[in-house]
Design an enzyme around this catalytic site. Structure first.
Site, PDB file in Angstrom:
ATOM      1  NE  ARG A 135      -3.774   0.087   2.128  1.00  0.00           N
ATOM      2  CZ  ARG A 135      -4.593   0.533   3.050  1.00  0.00           C
ATOM      3  NH1 ARG A 135      -4.670  -0.081   4.212  1.00  0.00           N
ATOM      4  NH2 ARG A 135      -5.334   1.593   2.842  1.00  0.00           N
ATOM      5  CB  CYS A 136       4.158   1.956   1.217  1.00  0.00           C
ATOM      6  SG  CYS A 136       5.494   3.161   1.263  1.00  0.00           S
ATOM      7  CE  LYS A 137       4.528   7.830  -6.275  1.00  0.00           C
ATOM      8  NZ  LYS A 137       4.525   9.245  -6.503  1.00  0.00           N
ATOM      9  NE  ARG A 173       2.080   1.194  -5.353  1.00  0.00           N
ATOM     10  CZ  ARG A 173       1.424   2.017  -4.527  1.00  0.00           C
ATOM     11  NH1 ARG A 173       1.006   1.567  -3.361  1.00  0.00           N
ATOM     12  NH2 ARG A 173       1.198   3.274  -4.869  1.00  0.00           N
TER      13      ARG A 173
END
Length: 114
Positions: free
Chosen positions: A10-12, A15
């Protein structure tokens, strides 16, 4: 050499780190540390590889931290216990190999490990 990425999908930034690892051609495993939390022993080993004190790995902007721990004088062991209990407080992404580790913020930090 094999790599591990401690990843939060969920963390940019996490990713971005995962994408960089995929593009590197290196062999790696993904550990979604929110689903498979680290033990205190694992966290201590990771801190040693990072050459970090526990507070350097804490996401102090998180609500859990602000509401429960901010401003308290906590020992290293207490901080480790808090991160084990609340893995969301662990900075991300972390990439490690057999000898070293880096926090991939910014993602270019990962290049230093690869």
């Amino acid at each position: 050499m094999k790599y591990t990425i401690y990843h939060n999908a969920r963390c940019k930034k996490s990713r971005e780190g995962l994408e960089l690892l995929k593009n590197s051609g290196k062999e790696f495993v993904i550990r979604e540390y929110l689903k498979e939390p680290l033990s205190a022993k694992e966290l201590k080993l990771l801190l040693a590889k990072l050459n970090y004190t526990p507070i350097q790995l804490v996401r102090t902007g998180e609500k859990i931290w602000k509401d429960n721990y901010k401003g308290k004088d906590l020992s290293k062991d207490e901080l480790i216990h808090i991160m084990v209990e609340h893995p969301k407080l662990i900075e991300r992404p972390i990439i490690e190999n057999d000898k070293n580790a880096v926090v991939g913020r910014p993602a270019t930090e990962i290049d230093k490990l690869l």
